[in-house]
Design a protein around this motif. Structure first.
Motif, PDB file in Angstrom:
ATOM      1  N   GLY A  66      -1.093   5.831  -1.660  1.00  0.00           N
ATOM      2  CA  GLY A  66      -2.303   3.609  -1.878  1.00  0.00           C
ATOM      3  C   GLY A  66      -3.846   4.120  -2.660  1.00  0.00           C
ATOM      4  O   GLY A  66      -3.515   3.068  -3.505  1.00  0.00           O
ATOM      5  N   ARG A  67      -4.591   4.964  -2.432  1.00  0.00           N
ATOM      6  CA  ARG A  67      -5.343   4.624  -3.094  1.00  0.00           C
ATOM      7  C   ARG A  67      -5.359   5.042  -4.382  1.00  0.00           C
ATOM      8  O   ARG A  67      -6.066   4.148  -4.828  1.00  0.00           O
ATOM      9  N   LEU A  68      -4.326   5.814  -4.934  1.00  0.00           N
ATOM     10  CA  LEU A  68      -4.446   6.467  -6.212  1.00  0.00           C
ATOM     11  C   LEU A  68      -3.932   4.498  -6.963  1.00  0.00           C
ATOM     12  O   LEU A  68      -4.429   4.428  -8.000  1.00  0.00           O
ATOM     13  N   LEU A  69      -2.481   4.148  -6.188  1.00  0.00           N
ATOM     14  CA  LEU A  69      -2.178   3.002  -7.056  1.00  0.00           C
ATOM     15  C   LEU A  69      -3.310   1.864  -7.207  1.00  0.00           C
ATOM     16  O   LEU A  69      -3.425   1.277  -7.702  1.00  0.00           O
ATOM     17  N   GLU A  70      -3.893   1.882  -6.213  1.00  0.00           N
ATOM     18  CA  GLU A  70      -5.203   0.511  -5.392  1.00  0.00           C
ATOM     19  C   GLU A  70      -5.770   1.122  -7.141  1.00  0.00           C
ATOM     20  O   GLU A  70      -6.098   0.205  -7.595  1.00  0.00           O
ATOM     21  N   LYS A  71      -6.594   2.310  -6.996  1.00  0.00           N
ATOM     22  CA  LYS A  71      -6.987   2.467  -8.811  1.00  0.00           C
ATOM     23  C   LYS A  71      -6.715   2.109  -9.828  1.00  0.00           C
ATOM     24  O   LYS A  71      -6.927   1.548 -10.730  1.00  0.00           O
ATOM     25  N   VAL A  72      -5.274   3.057  -9.787  1.00  0.00           N
ATOM     26  CA  VAL A  72      -4.418   1.980 -11.123  1.00  0.00           C
ATOM     27  C   VAL A  72      -4.381   0.932 -11.373  1.00  0.00           C
ATOM     28  O   VAL A  72      -4.983   0.406 -12.547  1.00  0.00           O
ATOM     29  N   LEU A  73      -4.749   0.056 -10.199  1.00  0.00           N
ATOM     30  CA  LEU A  73      -4.367  -1.651 -10.311  1.00  0.00           C
ATOM     31  C   LEU A  73      -6.211  -2.412 -11.352  1.00  0.00           C
ATOM     32  O   LEU A  73      -6.251  -2.734 -11.399  1.00  0.00           O
ATOM     33  N   ARG A  74      -7.331  -1.847 -10.429  1.00  0.00           N
ATOM     34  CA  ARG A  74      -8.069  -2.112 -10.625  1.00  0.00           C
ATOM     35  C   ARG A  74      -8.521  -1.290 -12.464  1.00  0.00           C
ATOM     36  O   ARG A  74      -9.210  -2.606 -12.626  1.00  0.00           O
ATOM     37  N   GLN A  75      -8.278  -0.689 -12.531  1.00  0.00           N
ATOM     38  CA  GLN A  75      -7.912  -0.351 -14.003  1.00  0.00           C
ATOM     39  C   GLN A  75      -7.317  -1.025 -15.030  1.00  0.00           C
ATOM     40  O   GLN A  75      -8.029  -1.295 -16.198  1.00  0.00           O
ATOM     41  N   HIS A  76      -6.923  -1.809 -14.553  1.00  0.00           N
ATOM     42  CA  HIS A  76      -5.732  -2.428 -15.045  1.00  0.00           C
ATOM     43  C   HIS A  76      -5.797  -3.743 -15.010  1.00  0.00           C
ATOM     44  O   HIS A  76      -5.351  -5.333 -15.242  1.00  0.00           O
ATOM     45  N   GLY A  77      -7.924  -4.117 -14.426  1.00  0.00           N
ATOM     46  CA  GLY A  77      -7.731  -5.517 -14.256  1.00  0.00           C
ATOM     47  C   GLY A  77      -6.931  -6.713 -13.104  1.00  0.00           C
ATOM     48  O   GLY A  77      -7.147  -7.968 -13.137  1.00  0.00           O
ATOM     49  N   ILE A  78      -6.218  -6.008 -12.366  1.00  0.00           N
ATOM     50  CA  ILE A  78      -5.601  -6.346 -10.823  1.00  0.00           C
ATOM     51  C   ILE A  78      -6.179  -5.885  -9.825  1.00  0.00           C
ATOM     52  O   ILE A  78      -6.674  -5.029  -9.834  1.00  0.00           O
ATOM     53  N   ASP A  79      -6.568  -7.061  -9.138  1.00  0.00           N
ATOM     54  CA  ASP A  79      -7.319  -7.031  -7.287  1.00  0.00           C
ATOM     55  C   ASP A  79      -5.989  -6.455  -6.478  1.00  0.00           C
ATOM     56  O   ASP A  79      -5.287  -7.278  -6.496  1.00  0.00           O
ATOM     57  N   PRO A  80      -6.303  -5.327  -6.475  1.00  0.00           N
ATOM     58  CA  PRO A  80      -5.011  -4.580  -4.976  1.00  0.00           C
ATOM     59  C   PRO A  80      -4.895  -5.288  -3.612  1.00  0.00           C
ATOM     60  O   PRO A  80      -4.348  -4.930  -3.391  1.00  0.00           O
ATOM     61  N   GLY A  81      -6.485  -5.551  -3.558  1.00  0.00           N
ATOM     62  CA  GLY A  81      -5.954  -6.677  -1.980  1.00  0.00           C
ATOM     63  C   GLY A  81      -5.087  -7.418  -1.937  1.00  0.00           C
ATOM     64  O   GLY A  81      -4.394  -7.046  -0.612  1.00  0.00           O
ATOM     65  N   PRO A  82      -5.002  -8.707  -2.314  1.00  0.00           N
ATOM     66  CA  PRO A  82      -3.897  -9.666  -2.229  1.00  0.00           C
ATOM     67  C   PRO A  82      -2.302  -8.988  -2.307  1.00  0.00           C
ATOM     68  O   PRO A  82      -1.970  -9.322  -1.070  1.00  0.00           O
ATOM     69  N   SER A  83      -1.853  -7.672  -3.213  1.00  0.00           N
ATOM     70  CA  SER A  83      -0.993  -7.423  -3.299  1.00  0.00           C
ATOM     71  C   SER A  83      -0.400  -6.509  -1.829  1.00  0.00           C
ATOM     72  O   SER A  83       0.663  -6.260  -1.851  1.00  0.00           O
ATOM     73  N   GLY A  84      -1.425  -6.067  -1.408  1.00  0.00           N
ATOM     74  CA  GLY A  84      -0.954  -5.188   0.204  1.00  0.00           C
ATOM     75  C   GLY A  84      -0.071  -3.886  -0.635  1.00  0.00           C
ATOM     76  O   GLY A  84       0.785  -3.289   0.512  1.00  0.00           O
ATOM     77  N   VAL A  85      -0.871  -2.617  -1.537  1.00  0.00           N
ATOM     78  CA  VAL A  85      -0.179  -2.318  -1.632  1.00  0.00           C
ATOM     79  C   VAL A  85      -0.100  -1.025  -0.652  1.00  0.00           C
ATOM     80  O   VAL A  85      -0.598  -0.526  -0.438  1.00  0.00           O
ATOM     81  N   ARG A  86       1.144  -0.405  -0.205  1.00  0.00           N
ATOM     82  CA  ARG A  86       1.359   0.709   1.024  1.00  0.00           C
ATOM     83  C   ARG A  86       2.710   1.375  -0.169  1.00  0.00           C
ATOM     84  O   ARG A  86       3.642   1.329  -0.565  1.00  0.00           O
ATOM     85  N   VAL A  87       2.765   2.723   0.224  1.00  0.00           N
ATOM     86  CA  VAL A  87       3.332   4.490   0.209  1.00  0.00           C
ATOM     87  C   VAL A  87       3.858   4.081   1.616  1.00  0.00           C
ATOM     88  O   VAL A  87       3.333   5.110   2.266  1.00  0.00           O
ATOM     89  N   LEU A  88       4.691   3.858   2.308  1.00  0.00           N
ATOM     90  CA  LEU A  88       5.840   4.110   3.591  1.00  0.00           C
ATOM     91  C   LEU A  88       6.554   5.155   3.765  1.00  0.00           C
ATOM     92  O   LEU A  88       7.611   5.390   2.335  1.00  0.00           O
ATOM     93  N   PHE A  89       6.820   6.495   4.173  1.00  0.00           N
ATOM     94  CA  PHE A  89       7.610   7.330   4.352  1.00  0.00           C
ATOM     95  C   PHE A  89       8.728   7.144   5.079  1.00  0.00           C
ATOM     96  O   PHE A  89       8.176   5.938   6.502  1.00  0.00           O
ATOM     97  N   GLY A  90       9.815   7.017   5.345  1.00  0.00           N
ATOM     98  CA  GLY A  90      11.033   6.357   6.109  1.00  0.00           C
ATOM     99  C   GLY A  90      12.291   5.737   5.656  1.00  0.00           C
ATOM    100  O   GLY A  90      12.083   5.332   4.059  1.00  0.00           O
ATOM    101  N   GLU A  91      13.101   4.925   6.287  1.00  0.00           N
ATOM    102  CA  GLU A  91      14.023   4.082   5.708  1.00  0.00           C
ATOM    103  C   GLU A  91      13.526   2.429   5.621  1.00  0.00           C
ATOM    104  O   GLU A  91      12.348   1.831   6.531  1.00  0.00           O
ATOM    105  N   PRO A  92      13.352   1.379   4.856  1.00  0.00           N
ATOM    106  CA  PRO A  92      12.761   0.514   4.841  1.00  0.00           C
ATOM    107  C   PRO A  92      13.358  -0.041   5.724  1.00  0.00           C
ATOM    108  O   PRO A  92      14.697  -0.624   6.085  1.00  0.00           O
ATOM    109  N   GLN A  93      12.928  -1.560   5.967  1.00  0.00           N
ATOM    110  CA  GLN A  93      13.000  -1.973   7.050  1.00  0.00           C
ATOM    111  C   GLN A  93      13.994  -3.592   7.484  1.00  0.00           C
ATOM    112  O   GLN A  93      12.977  -4.097   6.435  1.00  0.00           O
ATOM    113  N   ALA A  94      14.731  -3.385   7.462  1.00  0.00           N
ATOM    114  CA  ALA A  94      15.851  -4.685   6.877  1.00  0.00           C
ATOM    115  C   ALA A  94      16.198  -5.311   7.834  1.00  0.00           C
ATOM    116  O   ALA A  94      16.965  -4.353   8.513  1.00  0.00           O
TER     117      ALA A  94
END
Length: 352
Positions: free
Chosen positions: A261-289
Motif C-alpha cells: 500500500g505504501r509503495l502504491l501511494e508513493k507511485v500515485l504521489r509521484q504521478h501527481g495524484i493524491d492517494p488519500g481520497p482513493s483509499g488504496v489498499r492491498v488485501l489478502f483472501g477473497e474479496p467480500q461480495a
C-alpha cells in the motif's frame, strides 16, 4: 472497487480511474511473480529488495536477488542511506530512494530483518575455553557435515589408525597419506605398522542426528517434513503444528499488505495524484461480495408498486449468465411488457 491481482490477494480503491492505473502498473511489472519472490525471500531471511526505477517517478519494478545485497550503509538516525550490491563480479551502490526494502522482524532495529534460516546459518555467540574463544558452527553446516559423514559410513568406513613408520620413510608416507582421499587404500614400498583404533560398540549417533534434525525442522517452521520422514508423525499432528503458525502468517500478510500500500501511494504521489481520497489498499483472501440467488435477481428486476426496479432485465440476464444460466438473445422489452409484475411473467421474460 476491487481488482484481483493474484489468487489470494486483491487491490481495493475508491476511485475507478486510480484503480485502473494501478492495476495496469502492477500487471505491466509482472506483480504476481514479483510477489512470490518477495514473499519467499521475506520468509527465509526477513529481507526482500526491489529496485524502483526511476527513483523520482516510478514506472518499473525490478527484483533484486537477495544474496546480492552485501551491506547496508545507514545514517546517524539509523535509516539506510545506500545499499552495496555485489553481482556477477560487479560492485554497485544503490541509493535508498532506488531500493524498496522489505525489512521484516529486525532485531534491535537493525538494518536487516530476521527470517527463518538466519539462526540456522549463523554461528554461535562463542564461549571461552582455557583462554581461547570457541564458537559453534552454524546448524546447517553441522547438519551438512553429519550428512556427509553418514554417506562415508555407508560407502566405506574410513580407518582410524595409528601408523608406525621408519624414520627415513616418514616424509614420503606423510605426503602419500595427505594426498589420499577418504576411503582410498594406500600402497607404499616400505614397512608400515598399522595400529587400529576401534570404536566403542556402545557409541550411538542416533540421538545427535535426531537433535540436529529437530533444530533444522523447528528452524524452518515446516512440520510437513516430519510427516514425510518421521515414523509415527501423523497428518493430524502436522496440521496441529501448522495451526500454531497461522498467527505468524497473518502478521506477515499484514506487513506485506501495508508495504504494498505504501509503495502504491508513493507511485500515485509521484504521478501527481493524491492517494488519500482513493483509499488504496492491498488485501489478502477473497474479496467480500454480497451473496444472492435467482429470487433476489428477479425481485430486483421486477420491483413493485412502491419500489421501482433496481436493475434492468438485461442486467438481470447478465447476472444469471454469470450464475451459469444459458440465456440467448436480447431482453429488450416493449414499454407495455415492462409493466408485468407477476413473478411467473418475469421468469418467462428472463428466459426468452
Amino acid at each position: 472497487m476491487v481488482a484481483r491481482i493474484g489468487t489470494k490477494y486483491y487491490l481495493v480503491c475508491e476511485d475507478p480511474e486510480v484503480l485502473r492505473l494501478l492495476d495496469a502498473f502492477l500487471r505491466r511489472n509482472g506483480f504476481v511473480e514479483l510477489h512470490l519472490k518477495i514473499a519467499r525471500d521475506l520468509v527465509l531471511s526477513g529481507n526482500a529488495f526491489v529496485n524502483t526505477v526511476p527513483a523520482g517517478r516510478i514506472t518499473t519494478l525490478h527484483y533484486i536477488p537477495l544474496s546480492s545485497i552485501k551491506r547496508i550503509v545507514t545514517g546517524p538516525d539509523g535509516r539506510p542511506v545506500r545499499y552495496v550490491q555485489h553481482w556477477h563480479g560487479r560492485v554497485a551502490e544503490l541509493s535508498a530512494e532506488e531500493v524498496w526494502h522489505f525489512r521484516y522482524n529486525p532485531i534491535d532495529e537493525g538494518a536487516f530483518g530476521e527470517g527463518l534460516v538466519n539462526h540456522l546459518a549463523r554461528p554461535g555467540v562463542g564461549y571461552q575455553v582455557k583462554g581461547r574463544s570457541v564458537r559453534r558452527p552454524p546448524f546447517l553446516e553441522i547438519k551438512e557435515r553429519v550428512d556427509n559423514a553418514m554417506r562415508i559410513l555407508v560407502e566405506k568406513y574410513p580407518p582410524r589408525s595409528v601408523f608406525r613408520v621408519p624414520r627415513a620413510a616418514r616424509e614420503a608416507f606423510r605426503e602419500a597419506y595427505e594426498q589420499a582421499m577418504i576411503g582410498q587404500d594406500l600402497v607404499v614400498d616400505f614397512d608400515v605398522q598399522q595400529l587400529e583404533v576401534k570404536m566403542d560398540s556402545r557409541t550411538r549417533f542416533y540421538e545427535l542426528i535426531d537433535h540436529l534434525d529437530r533444530h533444522v525442522v523447528t528452524g524452518l517452521r515446516n512440520p510437513l517434513i516430519r510427516l514425510i520422514t518421521y515414523t509415527g508423525f501423523t497428518y493430524a499432528s502436522a496440521m496441529a503444528a501448522i495451526e500454531t503458525l497461522e498467527p505468524e502468517i497473518a502478521l506477515l500478510r499484514d506487513y506485506l499488505g501495508e508495504q504494498y500500500g505504501r509503495l502504491l501511494e508513493k507511485v500515485l504521489r509521484q504521478h501527481g495524484i493524491d492517494p488519500g481520497p482513493s483509499g488504496v489498499r492491498v488485501l489478502f483472501g477473497e474479496p467480500q461480495a454480497p451473496s444472492w440467488d435467482v429470487r433476489d435477481v428477479i425481485e430486483a428486476a421486477r420491483g413493485d408498486e412502491r419500489n421501482p426496479p433496481i436493475i434492468t432485465v438485461e442486467e438481470a440476464r447478465e447476472l444469471l449468465r454469470m450464475a451459469g444460466w444459458k440465456l440467448k438473445g436480447s431482453a429488450e422489452l416493449e414499454p407495455s411488457r415492462k409493466l408485468y409484475c407477476c413473478y411467473g411473467s418475469i421468469v418467462r421474460e428472463l428466459w426468452r
